[in-house]
Design an enzyme around this catalytic site. Structure first.
Site, short mmCIF file in Angstrom:
data_model
loop_
_atom_site.label_atom_id
_atom_site.label_comp_id
_atom_site.label_asym_id
_atom_site.label_seq_id
_atom_site.Cartn_x
_atom_site.Cartn_y
_atom_site.Cartn_z
N HIS A 185 2.48 4.71 -4.36
CA HIS A 185 1.09 5.08 -4.18
C HIS A 185 0.22 3.85 -4.48
CE1 HIS A 185 -2.56 7.35 -4.18
NE2 HIS A 185 -2.78 7.19 -5.48
N CYS A 190 -3.46 5.97 1.41
CA CYS A 190 -3.99 5.19 0.29
C CYS A 190 -3.87 3.70 0.55
CB CYS A 190 -3.30 5.58 -1.01
SG CYS A 190 -1.52 5.56 -0.90
#
Ligand SMILES: [Zn+2]
Ligand SMILES: [Zn+2]
Ligand SMILES: [Zn+2]
Ligand SMILES: [Zn+2]
Ligand SMILES: [Zn+2]
Ligand SMILES: [Zn+2]
Lengths: 103, 499
Positions: B453, B165
């Site tokens: 994240h 990510c």
């Protein structure tokens, strides 16, 4: 009165020498290209083109000349140029003139 | 309408050929050399009223120049019976017998050739104009797309390939950088890695842009990009979570390096490179070191691609704090920037040799923006890596949708002894609209330093925001963007100055 006339003359001379500098250096063409790009980007060209098509359809292809078309669309075309495009052009011209110290 | 002109032009061409058109076009419309441009500048005036404006035309028969606006070319045509004239801006031919501009394929061809070499001679790319054949092909293409104001083309999720990510959020930001998109979608990259273009990151970006703007909705799998990054930037290889900021800098550096070859030197760019990355991302940072003994200032300017901003309390003792005034942690992007550009005491342990005193002296150092980049990336240093501990600062730092960089410019720099030069300030504020930026992408880090994240927000058109979370894209409000915990902030200039 004399003052105003003198100023007009000076303005005209200034305008002439600026436009000469712009042509000599090729900057005028670069500005035109920039303007063309901006007007395409903001949709100005497409809108005006659509308007041109309408005018031509209305008057009939056989009866319209470029002059007629220019007279018909110029006011609208001018009014439609976005402010930030004008600003950018003005800024570019200013920067250019600032670089031309020999004016 | 025919493309072979009118009978008057046909008769003229039969008698005199196209030579006079060719010459007028070459010398006065598309002036190729500096000399020709000088001549053009001096001689393009109406022979009757001496003005340069309002649609100057040249008589095709005798090269008289007259303006159309004040009827001087019309008068000339009538009195001399010279029916044809060339518009000196566009090169179109006017026939006074027909009373309109006329099209002639042969003359248009001459104008096209001249125009192309002219653009080359003043370094213009020119815009691509489709030929008739290309137009036909375009119309026949069933996949042809028309972009409307509310189109969501360009939105595409990216599959997470195992903690990737950090890459996805940067790819989303880059593919929605307006000038970068224009560059890649107009196919301007000339690959310099001959025979190994599959190793070229710029080529991969081209493919990526094609994927994003293909109209396909299913998430894209960026495995080729990941592989390329692994081979070129070894420190980012592996399946661990990496730092998105580090990835951004590595990607910009690789793109810049793979552009090589057609990189001309650019004097106005602090990085001295005119590749697309440097044209868009490079700014110049001015550093002024002032000797406390003699007030001598030594100035250097360094290129930057991004600006890393400190959060948290300033390190060191009170000496530094006292200069900052309120001494606390910055609580907004503006405060971060103020802290970044404030004068800083270098202290007695960091004496610098003064060029004027010729001895080591204490000094102050101040950073300011000498040249603003087209796209400004701000990196909020949320991750602290000190000896023995790693920590994330999760403070909410507000950032504006519109940012004015004027107060941080070198031209607004506060004077050594504290007062601001008024003239400079006034000049700076009158020009301030040049220094205004708009937010177009934000990268966010969720979670802790150990397990986190990355997601991001991107702007589409002028005011539509979307949230990208790997393969998932959802509509978002400006409010939610501005309330998010920003890690990387991307702004672009409102007024562009091209070189
Ligand atoms: Zn004539
Ligand atoms: Zn005239
Ligand atoms: Zn005719
Ligand atoms: Zn390539
Ligand atoms: Zn470069
Ligand atoms: Zn000194």
């Amino acid at each position: 009165m004399a003052d105003l006339q003198e100023r007009r003359l000076k303005d005209a001379q200034m305008r002439a020498s600026i436009s000469q500098k712009l042509v000599e250096t090729g900057e005028r063409e670069r500005l035109k290209e920039l303007l063309r790009t901006r007007l395409i980007e903001c949709g100005w060209r497409d809108q005006l083109k659509a308007y041109c098509k309408d005018v031509v359809k209305q008057k009939g292809l056989e009866h319209i000349t470029v002059d007629d078309l220019v007279a018909e669309i110029t006011p609208r075309g001018r009014a439609m140029v976005p402010d930030n495009v004008k600003k950018e052009l003005l800024h570019r011209i200013r920067t250019f003139l600032a670089q031309q110290s020999n004016m | 309408m025919s493309f072979s002109g009118c009978q008057h032009l046909q008769a003229f061409k039969a008698a005199h050929g196209t030579q006079s058109y060719r010459i007028i076009h070459k010398y006065f419309i598309a002036a190729l050399s500096t000399e020709a441009r000088l001549r053009k500048a001096r001689s393009c005036v109406c022979h009757t009223c001496k003005t340069t404006t309002v649609r100057l035309h040249s008589c095709l028969h005798c090269v008289y120049f007259g303006c159309y606006g004040a009827n001087h070319i019309q008068e000339h045509a009538a009195s001399k019976n010279h029916t044809l004239a060339v518009d000196l801006v566009f090169g179109a031919v006017y026939c006074f017998a027909c009373g309109d501009y006329i099209y002639d394929g042969e003359l248009e061809g001459i104008a096209g050739e001249n125009g192309k070499s002219f653009e080359d001679s003043i370094g213009l790319d020119g815009c691509w104009v489709p030929t008739d054949v290309e137009l036909q092909l375009l119309h026949q293409n069933p996949k042809r797309r028309k972009i409307s104001d509310n189109s969501t083309i360009g939105l595409r999720g990216l599959i997470n390939l195992g903690n990737t990510c950090f890459m996805n959020c940067i790819v989303q930001a880059l593919t929605h950088t307006p000038l970068l998109r224009d560059y890649f979608l107009s196919d301007k990259h000339n690959c310099q890695m001959i025979n190994e273009s599959e190793r070229c990151l710029v080529c991969e970006m081209c493919r990526l842009f094609q994927e994003f703007y293909s109209g396909v909705r299913t998430p894209h799998i960026p495995y080729r990009l990941l592989h390329l990054v692994w081979t070129h930037a070894r420190h980012l290889a592996g399946y661990e979570q990496q730092d998105a900021h580090e990835f951004l800098i590595a990607a910009l550096d690789l793109l810049h390096r793979h552009c090589k070859g057609n990189n001309g030197l650019s004097s106005s760019n602090p990085h001295h490179c005119n590749c697309i990355i440097d044209q868009i991302f490079t700014g110049g940072l001015q550093s002024d070191v002032t000797c406390k003994e003699c007030n001598n200032v030594s100035t250097t300017i360094d290129p930057f691609w991004d600006i890393s901003l400190d959060l948290g309390p300033p390190p060191g003792g009170d000496a530094r704090n006292s200069l900052y005034g309120n001494g606390d942690e910055p609580s907004s992007l503006m405060e971060c920037l103020r802290r970044f550009t404030r004068p800083e005491h270098l202290g007695s342990s960091a004496k610098i040799k003064c060029g004027k005193c010729h001895s080591y002296q204490e000094s102050t150092k101040q950073l300011t923006m000498k040249k603003l980049p087209v796209v400004a990336c701000f990196h909020l240093k949320r991750f602290e890596h000190s000896t023995g501990y790693h920590k994330k600062i999760s403070t909410f730092i507000p950032f504006p949708e519109e940012l004015d960089m004027t107060p941080f410019m070198s031209s607004s720099r506060s004077h050594n002894n504290g007062y601001q030069t008024q003239v400079v300030q006034e000049a700076a504020s009158s020009l301030s609209s040049q220094n205004k930026y708009s937010l177009f992408a934000v990268v966010n880090h969720l979670g802790t330093i150990e397990s986190g994240h990355y997601t991001n927000y991107i702007r589409l058109h002028k005011n539509q925001w979307y949230k990208c979370d790997d393969h998932m894209i959802t509509k978002a409000s400006l409010d939610s963007v501005l309330r998010s915990e920003g890690y990387l902030l991307f702004y672009h200039k409102q007024i562009l100055e091209y070189e």
